[in-house]
Design an enzyme around this catalytic site. Structure first.
Site, mmCIF file in Angstrom:
data_model
loop_
_atom_site.group_PDB
_atom_site.id
_atom_site.type_symbol
_atom_site.label_atom_id
_atom_site.label_comp_id
_atom_site.label_asym_id
_atom_site.label_seq_id
_atom_site.Cartn_x
_atom_site.Cartn_y
_atom_site.Cartn_z
ATOM 1 N N SER C 58 0.866 -1.172 0.000
ATOM 2 C CA SER C 58 0.000 0.000 0.000
ATOM 3 C C SER C 58 0.902 1.220 0.000
ATOM 4 O O SER C 58 2.104 1.103 0.182
ATOM 5 C CB SER C 58 -0.883 -0.016 1.255
ATOM 6 O OG SER C 58 -1.775 1.078 1.242
ATOM 7 N N ARG C 303 -0.228 -4.878 -6.518
ATOM 8 C CA ARG C 303 -1.463 -5.374 -5.916
ATOM 9 C C ARG C 303 -2.632 -4.660 -6.569
ATOM 10 O O ARG C 303 -2.565 -3.452 -6.809
ATOM 11 C CB ARG C 303 -1.444 -5.078 -4.402
ATOM 12 C CG ARG C 303 -2.631 -5.631 -3.613
ATOM 13 C CD ARG C 303 -2.543 -7.128 -3.473
ATOM 14 N NE ARG C 303 -3.561 -7.670 -2.571
ATOM 15 C CZ ARG C 303 -4.749 -8.132 -2.995
ATOM 16 N NH1 ARG C 303 -5.049 -8.115 -4.277
ATOM 17 N NH2 ARG C 303 -5.612 -8.632 -2.134
ATOM 18 N N THR C 339 -6.953 2.347 4.351
ATOM 19 C CA THR C 339 -6.569 1.750 5.626
ATOM 20 C C THR C 339 -7.518 2.147 6.758
ATOM 21 O O THR C 339 -7.936 1.303 7.553
ATOM 22 C CB THR C 339 -5.125 2.144 5.991
ATOM 23 O OG1 THR C 339 -4.269 1.776 4.902
ATOM 24 C CG2 THR C 339 -4.660 1.431 7.237
ATOM 25 N N CYS C 485 -0.124 -8.477 -16.639
ATOM 26 C CA CYS C 485 0.497 -9.080 -15.458
ATOM 27 C C CYS C 485 1.811 -8.355 -15.160
ATOM 28 O O CYS C 485 2.682 -8.286 -16.016
ATOM 29 C CB CYS C 485 0.768 -10.565 -15.680
ATOM 30 S SG CYS C 485 1.780 -11.267 -14.360
ATOM 31 N N CYS C 511 4.443 -15.276 -9.571
ATOM 32 C CA CYS C 511 3.229 -14.552 -9.181
ATOM 33 C C CYS C 511 3.424 -13.777 -7.877
ATOM 34 O O CYS C 511 3.969 -14.297 -6.913
ATOM 35 C CB CYS C 511 2.075 -15.545 -9.034
ATOM 36 S SG CYS C 511 0.528 -14.791 -8.525
ATOM 37 N N CYS C 514 -1.210 -10.385 -7.034
ATOM 38 C CA CYS C 514 -1.875 -9.083 -7.155
ATOM 39 C C CYS C 514 -3.312 -9.218 -7.613
ATOM 40 O O CYS C 514 -4.107 -8.315 -7.413
ATOM 41 C CB CYS C 514 -1.084 -8.162 -8.083
ATOM 42 S SG CYS C 514 -1.278 -8.491 -9.850
ATOM 43 N N CYS C 517 -4.811 -10.522 -13.121
ATOM 44 C CA CYS C 517 -5.210 -11.425 -14.200
ATOM 45 C C CYS C 517 -6.644 -11.910 -14.004
ATOM 46 O O CYS C 517 -7.420 -11.997 -14.956
ATOM 47 C CB CYS C 517 -4.246 -12.603 -14.299
ATOM 48 S SG CYS C 517 -4.019 -13.521 -12.768
#
Lengths: 317, 248, 542
Positions: C58, C303, C339, C485, C511, C514, C517
């Site tokens: 984040s 992400r 948050t 991706c 991977c 996130c 895809c």
């Protein structure tokens, strides 16, 4: 204080291991700081031949030969006490950082009541060294206090093999230890298979996805067998199913440091480079002149591996 | 028989280690810490020996401040019976660590001291060897196979020339190589059970304190990056270059 | 794992009052609050990352008020990275230029803090553990456990030690069942259990489709003196054309560290657009290049994030379970913050469970709370950008001035449906430059994410209809998975078995979890499921 250096010889009973002559180079670097002498200790049984080879290494002052039946197998519980006893009067004790040196030297150091340095890669002073930590991701300076013997192993990839042409005096040295009854040597078996182990091989031939198929890897196996080399692969080649997982070199595979690494059709992703960053010499052959592997290769050739590999094989035979 | 297993808290093997900009060490702020992988293998072997009915108790030992209790709990969750924290705030040299293991081996009457062959932080590869020397007991380092038979152990060692086999009388020191086994996954309920297993704290001084003069650690630096070498035009030039450098 | 050949024995069971899935801010706040309200409650938190915080990515500038409520006195012992905001700046970037814009009121950060949310979660997990919560990192909740009545009654932990083909390896360990009266889903954006339950229980029946963005972040150590601790900068404009919604953040931390990131809406149309490349291009704008040159990357990752807001908020309760945080979709887009919403919804969920011992009624409670009121106020701002940057800014201005009081609600459309076919799309000339700053490519970026998966396990990116990839998708979109991706998981390579043809290669070990895809694939045939527990990225202070 003048340096007085003792090196533990590594051998198989007949031939001196090249790691010993590399340790001599490390010792010679120490003598550049205040001068000094370099002696070699040979432990074993029936080892006159080995002693003669040790005496012929350039820069060697004396070769101490302790010939005893219980020293024939290279057991740390017997060689360690012998090395510790022989170390008396020396300022430094070195061994190659092979499995033998790493087994025996710390044992002797403990008997001498001192700490040891593993994998000395550079000499900064008679008591100041550099050694790798965190798998070579950091290099640390270490200094040994003045009043203790310096005990260390010399990292093979960091030191050249000392030249021949020395004329050291061979001297017999009586054994001071007795066989440790609690440990019995049962023998040594080859690693199994014809090719050397990927992790310890002097030369590694490695292929990437450009090989195109499992069958095409045959040309690398042939080249490797001619060179006495192990065979490795990039993750892309493993993922594509050309070779098994245990051949993978790199971050998620094996971290290796052969003297010579030959990379064929490997682009050189950072994950792969992480696995070979301590290799002696990296050779890269790739069709793509912009492949990142050329940025770190010592010798690069832009070309088709299917042409180059057979040519190398032919020109070396 | 009791087996004493050393487990060191070390930077996790997945972490990319960075040298601090002032050269005083490596960055460990917010970095994941784990059981040293070789020690995890040693513990797995000890557990298998116990599960085969050849040992009664597996004791995990770690040295350090209270942070190491996290790794000891992991060891207990894997299946160790109890844990010992040797308490110190200092970074110890291998000789001191070896003296601690010798003292604990004698105090506990251990049949095997099983250690990882090296820690992946300082890469020393010394403690097992030094423990055997100080203890005056057999030393079987770099083990890829261990077979216990009553009062002896047959250990296959991974050495440069191949596989060496030793037969040693117990008690003995054994250090694990990578291929000895594949450590088990921790089971979730066992994490809860581990919270209730005994964990003793022993001050370092009670086991002899520091041993030997410690080498002074100076500046840390990142390794010199590899740089671009020479490009050759054809295979003949490549082979000539290799021959020139004495590589083939 | 229905195809698994693993032995079908009775699974071990652990009983809890509440099981929380995902140790992000929402889940941890919920767990900690539960123990504060009732120390006797048995509460477990399951986290798939190898350690708490390792899958958290984040910005993050956070509003501290919810933390004041949850961890009184936290300012005396704050999380490891916690820098008070000193100054806000917003820029509109041209390729080589920048123009300072007035900071919109939602983005004024006086009194807020720049943190690493990963480090903050680890810190919060320590508080939760101290309060008696059982926190289990390294375990993935792979399935929901349904009771005989059809309600959610906990989760099933994924099996460990299963090989590529689904067969057990020597190290095989069967996952246990965790039974709980209430299951709290706090998996974050596009959680794989949440996704399943939203569909199965038709929780999104009465709302717009959820919309998403992809965020990529790098933590840099810059040359000494270049960082100005407490400075919060945001940019709009270059390298994006005005049709793509997005922008960047540059947060100056202490210790010569700078967190920088790039976010763009996943509703973009250009099938050839590469979000990762856009981020790297941004770094070569003079303003950022000057900052970064001479520095080094410490950590990087990506992400997906939720952007749908009020209109896309699904029903957040179902029998036995509730959704909180970004699993529900509570991020406030104009504020660029989620948050505080996550923490608040977590605490609210805890209070609800404490009072009712059930999930029932939580949806109404959340909707009546300030959490949703905040979303409602700004509901039209993000969809306003569907008509491009400039009209979006105008809508944003109107909605901000009126405080969202206008009687209209703009609607959201599913991101995957917004992708244009190659034949129908003319991409603008993006004028992108040659790059010099690391990482050189996505594979190198993954290296800084320290992602790790045992390669001998079932591929966790399931392609539901594989033949589409090499036929329709190649023709219509040119396999956009190879571009959207950020971790270079998808590659079209020569098919050895079928000369001249291509096949899809899935580098699942790359991977970074996130979920892009799963969201953006135009045919919706990519199904992201959780791999073995402990696998995935190992983010450091992201």
């Amino acid at each position: 204080m003048t340096n007085k250096i003792l090196i533990l010889a590594e051998h198989d009973g007949a031939t001196l291991n090249p790691g010993t002559a590399k340790a001599v180079s490390c010792a010679a670097a120490i003598t550049e700081h205040g001068g000094g002498t370099i002696d070699i200790l040979v432990l074993g049984e029936g080892i006159d031949g080995v002693a003669a080879q040790a005496a012929a290494v350039a820069g060697v002052n004396a070769v101490l030969v302790t010939d005893a039946a219980h020293l024939a197998p290279p057991l740390a519980v017997n060689h360690g006490p012998e090395l510790a006893a022989a170390a008396e009067g020396y300022s430094h004790v070195l061994a190659p950082s092979s499995t033998y040196g790493k087994d025996v030297l710390p044992h002797a150091a403990a008997l001498l009541g001192v700490n040891a340095l593993s994998d000395i890669m550079a000499v900064e002073g008679a008591r100041a060294f550099k050694r790798p930590i965190y798998a070579g991701n950091a290099i640390v300076d270490v200094t040994v206090p003045d009043d203790v013997i310096v005990c260390g192993t010399s990292r093979s990839a960091s030191w050249p093999t000392a030249a021949e042409g020395g004329a050291g005096a061979v001297q017999a040295r009586a054994a001071t230890s007795q066989r440790a009854a609690h440990t019995r040597y049962q023998g040594l078996a080859g690693a199994g298979g014809d090719r050397p182990d990927l992790q310890t091989a002097r030369i590694v031939v490695s292929g990437g996805r450009a090989l195109g198929s499992a069958e095409n890897f045959e040309i690398l196996y042939r080249l490797a067998d001619g060179l006495g080399a192990a065979v490795g692969a990039s993750r892309a080649a493993v993922d594509a199913g050309y070779v098994p997982n245990d051949m993978q070199v790199g971050q998620t595979g094996k971290i290796i440091s052969p003297e010579l690494y030959l990379a064929f059709g490997i682009s050189g992703a950072i994950q792969h480079i992480t696995g070979i960053k301590d290799a002696g010499t990296i050779v890269a052959v790739n069709k793509d002149a912009d492949a990142p592997i050329f940025e770190i290769a010592d010798i690069g050739l832009v070309g088709d591996l299917f042409t180059v590999v057979p040519e190398i094989e032919q020109q070396l035979s | 028989m009791k087996i004493l297993v050393g487990i060191k808290r070390a930077v996790d093997y997945n972490v990319r280690v960075r040298v601090k900009s002032d050269g005083s060490g490596v960055e460990t702020d917010g970095v994941k810490m784990s059981v040293n992988p070789f020690d995890e293998i040693a513990l797995e072997e000890a557990l298998r020996i116990k599960e085969a009915g050849k040992a009664d108790e597996v004791i995990v030992v770690s040295i350090g401040n209270n942070d190491v209790q996290q790794q000891l709990r992991t060891g207990l969750a894997m299946g160790a019976d109890r844990a010992i924290q040797v308490e110190t705030g200092d970074t110890l040299q291998p000789l001191t660590v070896a003296r601690v293991f010798k003292a604990l081996a004698e105090r506990e009457g251990a049949g095997i001291v099983l250690l990882g062959k090296q820690a992946i932080d300082d890469d020393c590869n010394q403690v097992g060897q030094m423990t055997a020397a100080l203890w005056g007991r057999p030393q079987a380092t770099f083990a890829s196979k261990v077979v216990i038979d009553g009062t002896t152990a047959t250990v296959t060692r991974e050495v440069d020339g191949g596989l060496e086999t030793l037969e040693v009388d117990l008690p003995a020191v054994i250090t694990s190589d990578l291929r000895l086994n594949e450590p088990r996954f921790v089971k979730l309920p066992d994490i809860m059970k581990a919270k209730r297993k005994p964990l003793d704290v022993v001050p370092l001084d009670e086991l002899g304190g520091h041993a030997g003069a410690a080498p002074a650690t100076g500046r840390h630096a990142a390794p010199a990056p590899r740089s671009r070498g020479v490009m050759v035009g054809d295979t003949a030039a490549l082979v000539a270059e290799l021959k020139n450098r004495g590589l083939v | 794992m229905s195809q698994s050949e693993a032995p079908e024995t009775e699974r071990d069971v652990m009983e809890y009052d509440v099981v929380v899935v995902g140790a992000g801010p929402a889940g941890l706040a919920c767990a900690l609050r539960l123990k504060q309200l009732d120390a006797d409650l048995m509460v477990a938190v399951i986290e798939k990352a190898s350690e708490i915080g390792a899958h958290i990515l984040s910005g993050a500038v956070i509003e501290p008020q919810p933390l004041d409520e949850l961890v009184p006195g936290w300012r005396e012992a704050p999380p490891p990275i916690c820098v008070p905001v000193e100054e806000d700046e917003l820029f509109y970037l041209g390729k080589d230029s920048r123009r300072k814009l007035p900071t919109p009121p939602q983005q004024k950060n006086h009194g807020n803090f720049i943190v690493s949310l990963g480090a903050t979660c680890k810190w919060l997990a320590d508080h939760a553990e101290a309060a008696g919560v059982d926190v289990f990192p390294g375990f993935a909740a792979s399935e929901v456990r349904l009771t005989e009545s059809g309600a959610v009654g906990g989760v099933i932990i994924g099996d460990m030690g299963v090989d590529k083909s689904g067969a057990p390896k020597d190290s095989y360990v069967q996952g246990i069942e965790i039974h709980a009266k209430v299951t709290v889903l706090s998996e974050g954006c596009r959680g794989h259990l949440s996704k399943q339950l939203i569909r199965q229980f038709e929780l999104d029946q009465d709302c717009d489709p959820q919309t998403y963005g992809i965020g990529m972040k790098e933590l840099w150590k810059v040359a000494p003196g270049k960082a100005r601790p407490g400075l919060v900068q945001h940019t709009l404009g270059w390298p994006l054309d005005s049709a793509i919604y997005g922008g960047s953040f540059i947060y100056h931390l202490d210790g010569d560290r700078v967190a920088l990131g790039f976010v763009c809406g996943l509703d973009y149309a250009d099938p050839d657009f590469v979000p990762f490349e856009a981020f790297q291009q941004l770094k070569h704008h003079p303003m950022l290049r000057d900052l970064l040159e001479g520095g080094e990357i410490i950590s990087s990752g990506a992400r997906a994030l939720v952007e749908g807001g009020f209109q896309s908020l699904p029903k957040v309760e179902l029998p036995g379970a509730m959704l909180i945080g970004d699993a529900a979709g509570l991020l406030n887009v104009p504020k660029i913050k989620g948050t505080h919403q996550a923490l608040r919804s977590g605490m609210l969920a805890a209070e609800h469970i404490h009072e009712k011992a059930a999930a029932e009624g939580f949806d109404a409670r959340l909707r009546a709370s300030p959490v949703v009121a905040e979303l409602k106020k700004v509901r039209n701002i993000r969809p306003g950008f569907n008509k491009g940057l400039w009209r979006g800014l105008i809508t944003a201005a109107i909605e901000t001035v009126t405080g969202g009081a206008l009687p209209r609600t703009l609607s959201n459309h599913a991101d995957h449906a917004e992708l244009a076919r190659r034949a129908d799309f003319q991409a603008p000339d993006r004028g992108w430059v040659d790059r010099s700053l690391p990482p050189r490519d996505r594979l190198a970026s993954v290296y800084f994410a320290a992602t790790e998966h045992d390669e001998d396990q079932p591929v966790h990116l399931q392609i539901l209809e594989p033949e589409i990839c090499t036929t329709r998708c190649t023709e219509e979109y040119g396999n956009p998975c190879t571009r959207f991706c950020p971790a270079h998981v998808y590659e079209m390579v020569e098919d050895e078995a079928n000369e001249g043809a291509q096949r899809l290669q899935i580098n699942s070990a790359n991977c970074v979890h996130c979920k892009t895809c799963d969201i953006k694939d135009p045919y919706q045939v990519i199904n992201w499921v959780t791999p073995e527990g402990g696998a995935g990225p190992n983010y450091q202070n992201l």
